[in-house]
Design a protein around this motif. Structure first.
Motif, short mmCIF file in Angstrom:
data_model
loop_
_atom_site.label_atom_id
_atom_site.label_comp_id
_atom_site.label_asym_id
_atom_site.label_seq_id
_atom_site.Cartn_x
_atom_site.Cartn_y
_atom_site.Cartn_z
N ASN A 246 -0.48 -13.46 4.64
CA ASN A 246 -0.12 -13.47 3.22
C ASN A 246 -1.06 -12.66 2.35
O ASN A 246 -1.03 -12.78 1.11
N VAL A 247 -1.90 -11.83 2.95
CA VAL A 247 -2.77 -10.93 2.20
C VAL A 247 -2.13 -9.53 2.25
O VAL A 247 -1.89 -8.99 3.34
N PRO A 248 -1.83 -8.93 1.11
CA PRO A 248 -1.20 -7.60 1.12
C PRO A 248 -2.20 -6.49 1.47
O PRO A 248 -3.34 -6.49 1.02
N PHE A 249 -1.73 -5.58 2.32
CA PHE A 249 -2.52 -4.40 2.72
C PHE A 249 -1.63 -3.17 2.60
O PHE A 249 -0.43 -3.22 2.89
N THR A 250 -2.22 -2.06 2.21
CA THR A 250 -1.50 -0.80 2.10
C THR A 250 -1.78 0.04 3.35
O THR A 250 -2.94 0.26 3.73
N VAL A 251 -0.73 0.52 3.99
CA VAL A 251 -0.87 1.34 5.20
C VAL A 251 -1.31 2.74 4.80
O VAL A 251 -0.62 3.43 4.05
N VAL A 252 -2.49 3.15 5.28
CA VAL A 252 -3.02 4.48 4.96
C VAL A 252 -2.99 5.42 6.17
O VAL A 252 -3.30 6.61 6.03
N GLY A 253 -2.66 4.91 7.36
CA GLY A 253 -2.66 5.77 8.54
C GLY A 253 -1.93 5.14 9.71
O GLY A 253 -1.84 3.91 9.82
N VAL A 254 -1.39 5.98 10.58
CA VAL A 254 -0.73 5.55 11.81
C VAL A 254 -1.42 6.25 12.98
O VAL A 254 -1.58 7.49 12.97
#
Length: 471
Positions: A246-254
């Motif tokens: 339930n903690v939001p994270f932004t995807v910056v890389g794959v």
């Protein structure tokens, strides 16, 4: 008509025109005193013994003809007993086939193991917490929380020949994106972790120093996570928000795909977040699960490992190395141990399979001895009409060599087919070295020559007179 007296006179008058055949006396009739009478040595009675520029060519022609005749006789003898020849070669066939199958299986397994170990860096040291002891019961490695971020920073600044250090905070949970969710491994790491584990980026960037210092809620996801969360919806992961506990994270890389890890797990099923963020928002603990250390050069591995141990003992105020509350794992030693074990297993399997080749060689020797006994009269006839002992020996050696060589060829076909079937059943790549096939065939041919030598020698040493009397 001339009278007898007249005919005798005519013959005496023309005797100078009559050419008498040349007569060369044997050496025993030569004069004892060579100075008084020089007699030319007698001419050779055989073209093979006559000296001259064509002598070598004649011998080579006779040797080639004898070899061809021996080969033809060997083929006829083997064709006359087809079933016996097949049964004799069966040991060689099984032996060569078993060797090739064993080599193929071991090489296939080695390829799978090497693929899984490719994620290990031979210059990497992995430090894990020790084992907790509760009422005499040890909980296992990593159950004792002793490693901290301060330990990692101390190793980075105080240990020579170290190029990168990263603490790791492990957390697991559901990763959620809109209506999709996936259970994955979440790890809090330093930006240097990308260098330590040789991660390549498929798109985007890895965690930055700014993200670590600010405790940013950013994440880098593996290919498996991307395939399960974003591919079904046809969405590009970059810039999307996921939720971890339930903690939001932004995807910056794959991350680029790596495949299976050393522990037979999917190395791509992972999510990396900044270490500081993982401590504060995911684990709630000030301890690190492990610390990864990258040594600058493999030649400094031993020195670096000793230095790491000393620094951590000072950090944890440990005076006796036997009381260390941490464990240092040398990845190079792990690789060496696995490779040594694989080579030992391959040698064991090939040695066991090679025993059947020796058994097949004994079978060839047994049958060749029987063949010598059955063909004793034939051998006597050949020697009586001019065959030399080495001609007889060559014929039987060729027979033994043909039995082993033909068995080796059939064994190669069976071995390749068997190895391919095993790889299909075990779902492993089919790997077979051409050198292994050549060695197996050469060994089988060598077995035929070695075990066929005694019967051939025995046939060559037969007395022609005794052989002719044999019924």
């Amino acid at each position: 008509m001339n009278t007898p007296e007249e005919q005798q006179e005519i013959m005496l008058e023309d005797q100078d025109t009559i050419k008498m055949p040349a007569f060369d006396p044997p050496e025993e009739f030569a004069f004892a005193d060579q100075e008084t009478a020089k007699i030319t040595p007698p001419l050779a009675t055989s073209p093979l013994e006559r000296k001259g520029p064509g002598e070598g060519r004649l011998r080579r022609r006779r040797g080639t003809l004898a070899l061809y005749q021996s080969f033809s006789s060997a083929v006829v003898a083997l064709r006359a007993n087809k079933m016996r020849s097949l049964l004799t070669s069966l040991g060689i066939i099984i032996g060569v086939g078993a060797v090739i199958v064993m080599v193929s299986v071991s090489q296939s397994n080695a390829a799978v193991i090497n693929q899984r170990l490719s994620t290990l860096n031979p210059n990497e040291l992995v430090i894990r917490s020790g084992s907790a002891n509760s009422s005499g019961v040890r909980q296992g490695q990593g159950s004792l929380q002793t490693l901290t971020q301060a330990d990692a920073d101390a190793l980075s600044s105080r240990v020579p020949n170290v190029s990168a250090v990263s603490p790791i905070a492990n957390a697991s949970g559901q990763v959620i994106f809109q209506g999709q969710n996936w259970a994955s491994t979440i790890q809090g790491v330093y930006p240097s972790f990308q260098t330590i584990n040789s991660w390549q980026m498929q798109e985007g960037n890895f965690i930055s120093d700014t993200d670590e210092q600010s405790g940013g809620a950013v994440a880098v996801i593996g290919q498996t996570v991307a395939d399960n969360l974003f591919t079904p919806q046809g969405v590009d992961p970059l810039g999307q928000q996921i939720r971890i506990r339930n903690v939001p994270f932004t995807v910056v890389g794959v991350l680029a795909s790596k495949g299976a890890s050393a522990g037979q797990q999917d190395a791509d099923d992972v999510v990396y977040v900044p270490f500081s963020t993982a401590q504060r928002r995911l684990t709630g603990s000030q301890f690190a699960s492990s610390i990864d250390v990258l040594v600058s050069d493999q030649s400094h591995m031993t020195d670096a490992q000793s230095a790491v141990q000393q620094v951590l003992e000072q950090q944890h105020h440990i005076g006796d190395p036997a009381s260390d509350d941490f464990v240092i794992q040398n990845q190079a030693q792990v690789l060496d141990t696995v490779q040594t074990t694989t080579q030992a297993l391959t040698f064991l399997l090939v040695s066991v399979a090679a025993i059947s080749l020796l058994v097949g060689g004994i079978g060839i020797m047994n049958i060749m001895l029987v063949s010598v006994t059955e063909r004793t009269r034939e051998i006597g006839i050949r020697m009586a009409i001019g065959a030399r002992p080495r001609d007889v020996m060559t014929q039987f050696l060729i027979e033994a060599l043909m039995l082993s060589a033909l068995g080796g060829l059939v064994g190669i076909l069976i071995g390749i087919g068997g190895g391919f079937i095993v790889s299909l059943v075990a779902n492993t790549p089919f790997v077979l070295s051409p050198l292994a096939v050549l060695l197996a065939f050469g060994f089988s041919a060598g077995v035929g020559v070695v075990f066929g030598f005694y019967p051939a020698q025995r046939a060559a040493q037969l007395d022609p007179i005794v052989a002719l009397r044999t019924e």
